[in-house]
Design a protein around this motif. Structure first.
Motif, PDB file in Angstrom:
ATOM      1  N   VAL A   5       0.842  -1.198   0.000  1.00 23.47           N
ATOM      2  CA  VAL A   5       0.000   0.000   0.000  1.00 23.47           C
ATOM      3  C   VAL A   5       0.883   1.257   0.000  1.00 23.47           C
ATOM      4  O   VAL A   5       0.610   2.235  -0.707  1.00 23.47           O
ATOM      5  CB  VAL A   5      -0.957   0.019   1.222  1.00 23.47           C
ATOM      6  N   VAL A   7       4.056   1.613  -1.118  1.00 24.69           N
ATOM      7  CA  VAL A   7       4.727   1.803  -2.410  1.00 24.69           C
ATOM      8  C   VAL A   7       3.721   2.281  -3.453  1.00 24.69           C
ATOM      9  O   VAL A   7       4.008   3.184  -4.245  1.00 24.69           O
ATOM     10  CB  VAL A   7       5.431   0.498  -2.853  1.00 24.69           C
ATOM     11  N   LEU A   8       2.511   1.725  -3.401  1.00 28.37           N
ATOM     12  CA  LEU A   8       1.478   2.139  -4.346  1.00 28.37           C
ATOM     13  C   LEU A   8       1.142   3.623  -4.178  1.00 28.37           C
ATOM     14  O   LEU A   8       1.111   4.380  -5.152  1.00 28.37           O
ATOM     15  CB  LEU A   8       0.215   1.289  -4.142  1.00 28.37           C
ATOM     16  N   THR A   9       0.941   4.050  -2.921  1.00 28.98           N
ATOM     17  CA  THR A   9       0.595   5.460  -2.710  1.00 28.98           C
ATOM     18  C   THR A   9       1.787   6.355  -3.058  1.00 28.98           C
ATOM     19  O   THR A   9       1.612   7.429  -3.620  1.00 28.98           O
ATOM     20  CB  THR A   9       0.172   5.734  -1.254  1.00 28.98           C
TER      21      THR A   9
ATOM     22  N   ILE B  47       9.361   7.207   0.871  1.00 34.40           N
ATOM     23  CA  ILE B  47       8.570   6.567  -0.197  1.00 34.40           C
ATOM     24  C   ILE B  47       7.370   7.435  -0.564  1.00 34.40           C
ATOM     25  O   ILE B  47       7.119   7.710  -1.734  1.00 34.40           O
ATOM     26  CB  ILE B  47       8.099   5.157   0.226  1.00 34.40           C
ATOM     27  N   PHE B  57      -2.445   8.496   6.081  1.00 36.99           N
ATOM     28  CA  PHE B  57      -2.118   7.086   5.845  1.00 36.99           C
ATOM     29  C   PHE B  57      -2.006   6.363   7.184  1.00 36.99           C
ATOM     30  O   PHE B  57      -2.666   5.340   7.414  1.00 36.99           O
ATOM     31  CB  PHE B  57      -0.800   6.988   5.062  1.00 36.99           C
ATOM     32  N   VAL B  74      -5.090   9.321   0.024  1.00 36.85           N
ATOM     33  CA  VAL B  74      -3.774   9.891  -0.219  1.00 36.85           C
ATOM     34  C   VAL B  74      -3.722  10.529  -1.613  1.00 36.85           C
ATOM     35  O   VAL B  74      -3.200  11.632  -1.789  1.00 36.85           O
ATOM     36  CB  VAL B  74      -2.673   8.816  -0.051  1.00 36.85           C
TER      37      VAL B  74
END
Lengths: 98, 228
Positions: A5, A7-9, B47, B57, B74
């Motif tokens: 999640v 890395v995706l965001t 990241i 998040f 997000v």
């Protein structure tokens, strides 16, 4: 799972940030997009503020009086000083003192 | 000349760190109290690298929200970067792909705010990409370091200090100065009401519903009744 999640965001963020660079220039941004986007920070952050001050279980609303007073003090401080640090200090000190 | 631009960028960013560092500390503390590990919290800062969305998040993750709710919240918060990207793209088009990847990654509210002025006034004559690099990198380093300090503090600060309360306080500090006219105020109030009464919606979708409701109301009022 959290890594996926995250890395995706992160990837979504990155795509937004480079979205208008020359390789992708043919993406068209309608003018009304600017208007909508300008309300995003206010609405998302207000939603978080409200939900951390009030909880609703389907029937009734409950809240913490001390936090509510501290939040009001923080609103006043933010309005007057526009400073993140000052607002943090005023809010936290209020909640500690009450 | 490149070196000079780089350090001008660094200097331009310094005053803004006053707002960034406390926020990074708060995120570090919150990450730990949301049940993320130290590594997860620290790496999220590089990241995801976007203040408010990292906080959202962590909060949504701690509340056990559906993954699509986390990802779309997000995404919604960061949609504004598309506008920043559009504004700076013109000045970066002659740069190599590598440069644009790096500057794109470093694009934030703060770096955009300090760079766009420099780009539009000196973009023709000076290597302003070094200015963007200097300001972006300064912010990046400050964000990573303050997260790490927050993480260390987060595992030692006692619960009764109420540091999680720093999140709504930080957001109050950001939102209140933005409430300048009727549409923005109505947007905020509508969002608050939906956020409160929508809390029993499944998968924590209240955050998306409330945000979209507020955005639609605010933008519609602005359109029909333009404010000065």
């Amino acid at each position: 799972m959290i890594w996926l999640v995250m890395v995706l965001t992160g990837l979504i963020n990155f795509i937004f940030r480079i979205s208008m660079f020359s390789e992708f220039r043919n993406i068209h941004v309608p003018p009304s997009f600017h208007r909508y986007v300008s309300y995003v920070p206010i609405s998302v952050l207000s939603a978080i503020i409200a939900s951390s001050l009030f909880t609703h279980n389907g029937h009734e609303i409950s809240y913490d009086v001390e936090k509510l007073i501290a939040a009001l003090a923080a609103v006043a401080c933010a309005y007057l000083t526009k400073s993140v640090s000052a607002t943090l200090i005023v809010g936290l000190v209020t909640v500690w003192l009450i | 000349m490149s070196r000079k631009e780089f350090f001008l960028g660094v200097t331009a960013m310094l005053p803004l760190l006053l707002g960034v560092v406390p926020f990074g500390l708060v995120f570090g503390v919150l990450g730990i109290s949301s049940g993320l590990t130290e590594t997860e919290t620290i790496l999220m800062s590089s990241i995801v690298f976007a203040g408010a969305s990292q906080v959202v998040f962590a909060q949504l993750w701690a509340a056990g929200s559906a993954y699509f709710v986390i990802a779309s919240s997000v995404a919604l918060i960061n949609l504004r970067h598309v506008l920043y990207s559009a504004s700076v793209a013109e000045y970066l088009k002659k740069l190599s792909f590598k440069w644009r990847i790096v500057l794109g990654y470093l694009l934030t509210d703060e770096s955009f705010a300090v760079s766009i002025k420099r780009l539009s006034t000196h973009g023709e004559r000076r290597p302003v990409h070094f200015f963007m690099l200097g300001s972006g990198l300064t912010l990046w380093i400050a964000w990573q370091l303050s997260t790490i300090v927050g993480v260390i503090a987060g595992s030692t600060i006692p619960e009764n200090w109420e540091l999680a309360f720093a999140i709504p306080l930080t957001f109050i500090a950001i939102v209140v100065p933005l409430l300048k006219n009727t549409p923005t105020i109505i947007c905020a109030l509508t969002t608050c009401l939906i956020a409160i009464f929508g809390q029993s919606l499944p998968w924590n979708t209240w955050i998306i519903v409330a945000a979209l409701g507020g955005i639609l109301i605010g933008a519609s009022i602005e359109k029909w009744k333009p404010s000065k």
